[in-house]
Design an enzyme around this catalytic site. Structure first.
Site, PDB file in Angstrom:
ATOM      1  N   ASP A  38      -7.925  -7.316   0.999  1.00 46.00           N
ATOM      2  CA  ASP A  38      -6.965  -7.405   2.096  1.00 46.00           C
ATOM      3  C   ASP A  38      -7.670  -6.848   3.308  1.00 46.00           C
ATOM      4  O   ASP A  38      -8.588  -6.039   3.184  1.00 46.00           O
ATOM      5  CB  ASP A  38      -5.722  -6.556   1.826  1.00 46.00           C
ATOM      6  CG  ASP A  38      -5.990  -5.098   2.116  1.00 46.00           C
ATOM      7  OD1 ASP A  38      -6.580  -4.428   1.250  1.00 46.00           O
ATOM      8  OD2 ASP A  38      -5.662  -4.632   3.233  1.00 46.00           O
ATOM      9  N   GLY A  69     -11.324   3.747  -0.225  1.00 44.38           N
ATOM     10  CA  GLY A  69     -12.235   4.639   0.481  1.00 44.38           C
ATOM     11  C   GLY A  69     -13.548   3.994   0.875  1.00 44.38           C
ATOM     12  O   GLY A  69     -14.553   4.685   1.058  1.00 44.38           O
ATOM     13  N   GLN A 118     -11.727   6.557  -6.048  1.00 48.96           N
ATOM     14  CA  GLN A 118     -12.276   7.199  -4.858  1.00 48.96           C
ATOM     15  C   GLN A 118     -13.634   7.805  -5.223  1.00 48.96           C
ATOM     16  O   GLN A 118     -14.153   7.566  -6.306  1.00 48.96           O
ATOM     17  CB  GLN A 118     -11.303   8.273  -4.329  1.00 48.96           C
ATOM     18  CG  GLN A 118     -10.033   7.701  -3.683  1.00 48.96           C
ATOM     19  CD  GLN A 118     -10.317   7.030  -2.331  1.00 48.96           C
ATOM     20  OE1 GLN A 118     -11.408   7.128  -1.769  1.00 48.96           O
ATOM     21  NE2 GLN A 118      -9.318   6.314  -1.829  1.00 48.96           N
ATOM     22  N   ASP A 134       0.854  -1.178   0.000  1.00 47.91           N
ATOM     23  CA  ASP A 134       0.000   0.000   0.000  1.00 47.91           C
ATOM     24  C   ASP A 134       0.891   1.229   0.000  1.00 47.91           C
ATOM     25  O   ASP A 134       2.009   1.209   0.506  1.00 47.91           O
ATOM     26  CB  ASP A 134      -0.947  -0.002   1.202  1.00 47.91           C
ATOM     27  CG  ASP A 134      -1.952   1.140   1.095  1.00 47.91           C
ATOM     28  OD1 ASP A 134      -2.254   1.531  -0.053  1.00 47.91           O
ATOM     29  OD2 ASP A 134      -2.406   1.655   2.126  1.00 47.91           O
ATOM     30  N   SER A 135       0.345   2.300  -0.542  1.00 44.48           N
ATOM     31  CA  SER A 135       1.143   3.483  -0.852  1.00 44.48           C
ATOM     32  C   SER A 135       1.368   4.421   0.317  1.00 44.48           C
ATOM     33  O   SER A 135       2.222   5.294   0.250  1.00 44.48           O
ATOM     34  CB  SER A 135       0.410   4.270  -1.935  1.00 44.48           C
ATOM     35  OG  SER A 135      -0.890   4.612  -1.453  1.00 44.48           O
ATOM     36  N   GLY A 136       0.586   4.258   1.364  1.00 51.45           N
ATOM     37  CA  GLY A 136       0.574   5.252   2.439  1.00 51.45           C
ATOM     38  C   GLY A 136      -0.716   6.060   2.415  1.00 51.45           C
ATOM     39  O   GLY A 136      -0.966   6.874   3.303  1.00 51.45           O
ATOM     40  N   GLY A 137      -1.545   5.795   1.406  1.00 49.40           N
ATOM     41  CA  GLY A 137      -2.819   6.510   1.290  1.00 49.40           C
ATOM     42  C   GLY A 137      -3.749   6.256   2.467  1.00 49.40           C
ATOM     43  O   GLY A 137      -4.491   7.138   2.892  1.00 49.40           O
ATOM     44  N   PHE A 138      -3.694   5.052   3.002  1.00 47.55           N
ATOM     45  CA  PHE A 138      -4.558   4.758   4.148  1.00 47.55           C
ATOM     46  C   PHE A 138      -4.105   5.538   5.368  1.00 47.55           C
ATOM     47  O   PHE A 138      -4.926   5.982   6.181  1.00 47.55           O
ATOM     48  CB  PHE A 138      -4.554   3.257   4.468  1.00 47.55           C
ATOM     49  CG  PHE A 138      -5.488   2.883   5.582  1.00 47.55           C
ATOM     50  CD1 PHE A 138      -6.863   2.888   5.388  1.00 47.55           C
ATOM     51  CD2 PHE A 138      -5.007   2.544   6.837  1.00 47.55           C
ATOM     52  CE1 PHE A 138      -7.738   2.554   6.419  1.00 47.55           C
ATOM     53  CE2 PHE A 138      -5.874   2.210   7.874  1.00 47.55           C
ATOM     54  CZ  PHE A 138      -7.241   2.220   7.661  1.00 47.55           C
ATOM     55  N   ASP A 156      -2.902   7.848  -2.754  1.00 46.22           N
ATOM     56  CA  ASP A 156      -4.242   8.418  -2.886  1.00 46.22           C
ATOM     57  C   ASP A 156      -4.606   9.107  -1.586  1.00 46.22           C
ATOM     58  O   ASP A 156      -3.847   9.061  -0.620  1.00 46.22           O
ATOM     59  CB  ASP A 156      -5.276   7.332  -3.234  1.00 46.22           C
ATOM     60  CG  ASP A 156      -5.472   6.313  -2.106  1.00 46.22           C
ATOM     61  OD1 ASP A 156      -4.507   6.091  -1.339  1.00 46.22           O
ATOM     62  OD2 ASP A 156      -6.561   5.739  -1.991  1.00 46.22           O
TER      63      ASP A 156
END
Length: 393
Positions: free
Chosen positions: A286, A236, A209, A110-114, A164
RNA sequence: GGACAGGUGCCCGAGCGGUUAAAGGGGACGGACUGUAAAUCCGUUGGCUUUGCCUACGUUGGUUCAAAUCCAACCCUGUCCA
């Protein structure tokens, strides 16, 4: 055949293998549900797939071998957490995340968006990217879409996610538009960075999103599809809107994503969520639920959820599920699991995490079989209600 | 036998005249957990005919409008001295 030729052939095959492109194919459908496989240089991912979450380079409380033998084809890592500790460059110097954590299958990062949402008190957003204040030591870290991809490449992630902006729901339409549009601009930048830095066989997924607004979801999906990415995620969701709204949003989103590419519903979810999402054409999931709930004493079984901390299990000699192939679910009494959880013994968390990861993989295997045999709706009808609630004895 | 210190709710422990059914832990009981700041977090934890009443801070008695809190005797416990 001369020895030299065999050697040459072997080398060519190895080269081909290491350069094997990322691909997805559907093998069967049942309604909108699809059963298929994603091919990556590190192996096949059977879909619909559930990816255990290994945020910090470990599926918490489990050995990689246990995750593998439970049936997982791929697992998650996290850009933000690995960037802070031990650091992406360090992981790269040590040979990449797969080698570092001893997992040779595919990894999605994961990109860090969460963390934009979950650490909302510790970050600042701008067009350029996100500035995080480390939750570990307070130090400042800038994560742009480009840097997120760079980190994911350093880690060696097989499937990478665009940076994101994940927002909490409910949210105003204005807020949803803002986050959705920013995420689209970041998708473009992520793609450019990915094209520069990635290796053959790696894949970048875009993230749809738009909150629960179907028009926004459609706009987001169409814009991403125009970028022709290898896969598309729905982000999202499961962030406060509830099961029904989530399912309704999915119904209005997946039709705008191409059928020949994998669809990934991020961060979901409960067995019931997964069943309904598969019915709407989702291929990948996931969630921390099997591992976190396991550490907290909750087991998932075909009879429903079981909270092993409850007093009623104190003298129950039965295993969680005598028919399971997972030793944790099959060989240990509920009384013992209860004792371990009540005593705060690590083994309790380990066994329940193991049992839950195995249950989730069993669930996915059953889902795949049901689709392959075109009886998916009946499968959902048979199992969903029971899996939602507490165990029925 | 003597000198101190102390006996508080299931346990530990704070309180030391009214705002005390009694802080804070622990335990117990229950709940939550959805791209992991989570082996975490949140409730409840004397009884009842529940805007109130009853019972409760070792026991009994007393002082006071009012006592877990002050006084007396007694019973226990710990430490030290003989």
């Amino acid at each position: 055949m001369p020895r030299a030729l065999i050697l040459l052939y072997t080398r060519c095959m190895q080269a081909t293998l290491s350069l094997a492109p990322f691909s997805f194919r559907t093998l069967a459908t049942s309604g909108l549900a699809r059963q298929g496989e994603i091919a990556t240089p590190r192996g096949i991912i059977r879909t619909p797939a559930f990816m255990p979450v290994g945020t910090a380079g470990t599926v918490k409380a489990l050995y990689p071998d246990q995750v593998k033998s439970a049936g997982a084809d791929i697992l998650l890592g996290n850009t933000y957490h690995l960037m802070l500790r031990p650091g992406a460059e360090r992981v790269a110097r040590l040979g990449g995340l797969h080698k570092f954590m001893r997992w040779d299958g595919p990894i999605l990062t994961d990109s860090g968006g969460f963390q934009v949402m979950s650490l909302s008190g510790l970050r600042k957003m701008s067009e350029k990217g996100v500035t995080f204040q480390s939750h570990i030591d307070g130090s400042t870290h800038h994560v742009s879409p480009e840097r997120s991809i760079e980190i994911q490449c350093l880690l060696g992630a097989d499937i990478q996610m665009q940076l994101d902006e994940c927002i909490e729901l409910p949210a105003s339409r204005e807020r949803a538009i803002e986050a959705m549009e920013l995420s689209l601009r970041w998708a473009e930048r992520s793609k450019r960075a990915f094209d520069d830095m990635s290796k053959p066989g790696q894949a970048l997924f875009g993230i749809v999103q738009g909150g629960t607004d179907l028009e926004l979801r459609q706009r987001s999906a169409e814009a991403l599809v125009a970028m022709d990415l290898p896969g598309y995620a729905v982000g999202g969701l499961a962030v406060g809107e509830g099961h029904d709204l989530m399912v309704a949003t999915l119904s209005g989103t997946t039709p705008h994503l191409p059928a020949h590419k994998p669809r990934y519903l991020m961060g979901v979810g409960t067995p019931a969520d997964i069943m309904e999402a598969v019915a709407r054409g989702i291929d990948m999931f996931d969630c921390v639920m099997p591992t976190r709930s396991g550490r907290h004493g909750q087991a998932f079984t075909w009879a429903g959820k079981i909270n092993l901390k409850n007093a009623r299990h104190a003298e129950d000699p039965r295993p969680l599920d005598a028919s399971s192939t997972c030793p944790a679910a099959r060989d240990y009494s509920r009384a013992y699991l209860h004792h371990l959880m009540k005593s705060g013994e690590h083994l309790g968390s380990m066994l329940l995490s193991w049992a839950n990861v195995a249950f989730y993989q069993d669930l996915m295997a059953e889902i795949r079989s049901a689709i392959a045999e075109d009886r998916y709706a009946a499968f959902v009808a048979e199992h969903k209600a029971r899996l939602v609630g507490a165990e029925v004895e």
